[in-house]
Design an enzyme around this catalytic site. Structure first.
Site, PDB file in Angstrom:
ATOM      1  N   ASP A  54       3.992   3.414  -1.277  1.00  0.00           N
ATOM      2  CA  ASP A  54       3.634   3.219   0.126  1.00  0.00           C
ATOM      3  C   ASP A  54       2.405   4.054   0.486  1.00  0.00           C
ATOM      4  O   ASP A  54       1.490   3.584   1.172  1.00  0.00           O
ATOM      5  CB  ASP A  54       4.817   3.603   1.019  1.00  0.00           C
ATOM      6  N   GLU A 125       5.162  -2.213  -4.008  1.00  0.00           N
ATOM      7  CA  GLU A 125       4.815  -0.818  -3.745  1.00  0.00           C
ATOM      8  C   GLU A 125       5.290   0.079  -4.882  1.00  0.00           C
ATOM      9  O   GLU A 125       4.585   1.027  -5.276  1.00  0.00           O
ATOM     10  CB  GLU A 125       5.438  -0.355  -2.429  1.00  0.00           C
TER      11      GLU A 125
END
Length: 246
Positions: A54, A125
């Site tokens: 992230d 991610e």
């Protein structure tokens, strides 16, 4: 050292799909973990790598926007980046690189089409997190990710709705008629669930939405969730009213 030769071959194929020819730096154990859904293991899964990934995608997006659009204000950077790192866009990228066949996931999770976007985005991610931690730099990421992010950023900048067609349509109807559009969502009769493999899948999306204004249907759209179907209907409606100059 990664000890499963069959799984390693699968992971190598996935890395090749990303466009990476140099694979000596890849930590295969981390990559395998990045492609393991929590439904397989409550402890050995992609969640921690997703947390790292992230931050990776946010940093890369920020650097890329600064490089490509150095004259844009910070507020514009933030608006574009928020879309680039959204689950919707990350899931689209995951699909474009064919991540799903390499993802280890339980049948209880795959049977839920509504959550599919979320776990595709999470896994993407996590892959970024695994590749970053393999070298502790962006050498395994930016060579293949930059071009698609540039394309997506350009698409966002040129889109007056900024990919949020519900908000854009609502703004138009309020300005034009001082009222809000209404959505009607129902189960898509053509949808055949993967829980019934003997049936022929006619349509992959579970819901059908219609957006109405003053007893007129402005657009229709399909989606795996009610929210997605409404967004699809709003997109069709917004493009239609914009193109005809209403």
């Amino acid at each position: 050292m990664f000890e499963d030769p069959r799984r390693k071959k699968q992971l190598q194929k996935f890395i090749q799909k990303l466009g990476l020819s140099e694979t000596e730096s890849v930590n295969w154990s981390l990559l395998n973990l990045a492609l393991t859904h929590p439904s397989i293991s409550s402890t050995d899964n992609y969640e921690q790598l997703e947390f790292v990934g992230d931050s990776v995608i946010r940093l890369i997006s920020a650097e890329l926007l600064l490089e490509v659009y150095p004259q844009e204000p910070v507020g514009e950077f933030a608006a574009i980046r928020s879309i680039l790192v959204s689950d919707r866009v990350l899931a689209e990228l995951a699909e474009s690189y064919g991540i799903e066949p390499y993802l280890l996931i339980g049948s209880n999770a795959t049977g839920n089409p509504i959550g599919r976007q979320s776990w595709l985005a999470d896994a993407f991610e996590a892959v970024l997190g695994a590749l970053y931690l393999s070298t502790h730099n962006m050498d395994l990421i930016r060579p293949w990710l930059d071009s698609v992010l540039k394309t997506k950023a350009a698409e966002v900048r040129s889109d007056p709705a900024r990919l949020n067609y519900k908000d854009a349509l609502q703004e138009w109807t309020q300005k034009k008629y001082k009222i809000l559009p209404k959505y009607r969502v129902r189960e898509n009769k053509q949808f055949k669930s993967s829980a019934h493999p003997t049936n022929i899948s006619i349509h992959e999306d579970r819901f059908l939405a219609e957006v109405w204004l003053k007893n007129r249907c402005l657009g229709k759209g399909y989606g795996r969730s009610k929210k997605a179907s409404e967004q699809a209907a709003a997109k069709e409606a917004f493009i239609a009213v914009r193109d005809v100059g209403h």
